[in-house]
Design a protein around this motif. Structure first.
Motif, short mmCIF file in Angstrom:
data_model
loop_
_atom_site.label_atom_id
_atom_site.label_comp_id
_atom_site.label_asym_id
_atom_site.label_seq_id
_atom_site.Cartn_x
_atom_site.Cartn_y
_atom_site.Cartn_z
N MET A 89 2.83 12.09 6.94
CA MET A 89 2.78 10.67 6.55
C MET A 89 2.97 9.77 7.77
O MET A 89 2.25 8.79 7.95
N ALA A 90 3.92 10.15 8.62
CA ALA A 90 4.18 9.35 9.83
C ALA A 90 2.94 9.33 10.72
O ALA A 90 2.61 8.30 11.32
N ALA A 91 2.24 10.47 10.79
CA ALA A 91 1.03 10.55 11.63
C ALA A 91 -0.06 9.61 11.10
O ALA A 91 -0.78 8.96 11.88
N ILE A 92 -0.21 9.53 9.78
CA ILE A 92 -1.21 8.61 9.20
C ILE A 92 -0.92 7.17 9.62
O ILE A 92 -1.81 6.42 10.02
N LEU A 93 0.35 6.79 9.55
CA LEU A 93 0.70 5.42 9.92
C LEU A 93 0.47 5.19 11.42
O LEU A 93 -0.10 4.17 11.84
N HIS A 94 0.91 6.17 12.21
CA HIS A 94 0.74 6.07 13.67
C HIS A 94 -0.74 5.91 14.04
O HIS A 94 -1.11 5.04 14.84
N LEU A 145 1.73 -3.99 3.81
CA LEU A 145 3.10 -3.50 3.78
C LEU A 145 3.06 -2.10 3.17
O LEU A 145 2.72 -1.95 1.99
N ILE A 146 3.39 -1.10 3.99
CA ILE A 146 3.37 0.30 3.51
C ILE A 146 4.63 0.60 2.72
O ILE A 146 5.74 0.28 3.16
N TYR A 201 0.84 -1.20 0.00
CA TYR A 201 0.00 0.00 0.00
C TYR A 201 0.88 1.25 0.00
O TYR A 201 1.71 1.44 0.88
N ASP A 202 0.67 2.11 -1.00
CA ASP A 202 1.50 3.31 -1.14
C ASP A 202 1.00 4.44 -0.24
O ASP A 202 -0.20 4.71 -0.17
N VAL A 203 1.95 5.13 0.40
CA VAL A 203 1.66 6.42 1.04
C VAL A 203 2.61 7.41 0.38
O VAL A 203 3.82 7.37 0.60
#
Ligand code: SF4
Ligand code: SF4
Length: 301
Positions: A239-244, A220-221, A184-186
């Motif tokens: 981007m880090a916040a979206i994953l968190h 898998l990001i 999955y792309d971010v």
């Protein structure tokens, strides 16, 4: 299109970069994003297209004679195609023995694609690999994709779907039961930057990521690292916040490369990042530490 057939532009065997083990990757044609750094511009539109390499042309004239649309333009030392006339029939490429013309894209039945996939069954078993569906955006052909995923699972194969996620959530509901892993792309963190870089904001993409996480999907990001485009502190933090927020603690950071640049020329398309240098692993150190702050361990690839 019949759900039992897919528009594709490549079936790549022995792939080691599209999921675990050694895999076959099926590249679907057609995408609803236009990422500035895309290295597969032949994937943008779902219909077949002609790639032209004028350096290989020996001037035999066979293509002019056979083209029903009169799309070939030959001048003093030049050869181009009128893209507004070309229908993608492929007749010229069939006649071009110098291989200056290549037809990219075809429609294949699920059965034909599966026959090719199954040729490497032993390789998947020995390497812990399987099959990856990519693109383009394979999720834009949900019926064909679901048929293929079901057929793979019926054969006991590991399945992965490589997606940018910019499709209706119902498509994920359809394919998720047959998919072991979503790549999955971010691509950016803020909706504004995502739109500037890809042509679409990331609201639906973020929503679908949350849906996948809530429904227990394997994820898998993958984050493209594009200097000057998405590597500033604000974007990295977003981007880090979206994953968190989605409870995701690992990701791959893919360093930008220019391998697709020549394909733009062959398709008479402009390359938006012309002249941009490829970064080194050391250039991603700040990104790695920002993601770490948010509890995300990033592997630089
Ligand atoms: S058929 Fe191929 S080699 Fe011959 S003129 Fe056309 S592009 Fe050139
Ligand atoms: S693909 Fe068909 S229409 Fe297009 S240039 Fe070749 S022969 Fe002409």
């Amino acid at each position: 299109m019949d759900g039992r057939a897919a528009h594709i532009f490549n079936i790549q065997r022995f792939s080691v970069s599209d999921g675990p083990g050694t895999r076959t990757t099926v590249f679907f044609k057609g995408c609803n994003l236009r990422c500035k750094w895309c290295h597969n511009p032949e994937s943008f539109v779902a219909r077949p297209q002609i790639e032209i390499n004028p350096d290989k042309c020996i001037g035999c004239g066979a293509c002019l004679a056979v083209c029903p649309a009169g799309a070939h333009l030959v001048g003093e030392g030049s050869h181009s195609i009128d893209r507004t006339k070309c229908t993608g029939c492929g007749a010229c490429a069939d006649q071009c023995f110098a291989e200056a013309l290549v037809l990219v894209g075809k429609t294949l039945s699920v059965e034909d694609i599966m026959a090719e996939i199954l040729e490497d069954r032993l390789l998947y078993e020995n390497s812990g690999g399987g099959v990856t569906f990519s693109g383009g955006e394979c999720m834009l052909q949900p019926e064909a994709l679901t048929e293929l995923l079901k057929a793979c699972k019926a054969e006991g194969l590991h399945t992965a779907v490589d997606t940018a996620g910019n499709v209706p959530t119902e498509y994920f509901e359809a394919v998720a039961p047959w998919t072991d892993l979503f790549l999955y792309d971010v691509k950016a963190g803020t909706p504004e930057r995502h739109k500037a870089l890809t042509g679409s904001d990331n609201r639906l993409i973020t929503k679908n990521l949350s849906w996948l996480k809530e429904n227990g999907a394997g994820i898998l990001i993958r984050i493209p690292f594009i200097p000057g485009e998405n590597d500033d502190t604000e974007e990295l933090r977003a981007m880090a916040a979206i994953l968190h927020q989605n409870g995701i603690h690992e990701a791959e950071l893919l360093l930008y490369h220019r391998l697709g640049e020549g394909k733009y020329k062959a398709l008479d398309m402009d390359y938006a990042l012309n002249g941009k240098a490829s970064p080194k692993k050391a250039d991603a150190e700040e990104a790695v530490s920002i993601f770490r702050e948010y509890g995300v361990r990033v592997k630089v690839m």
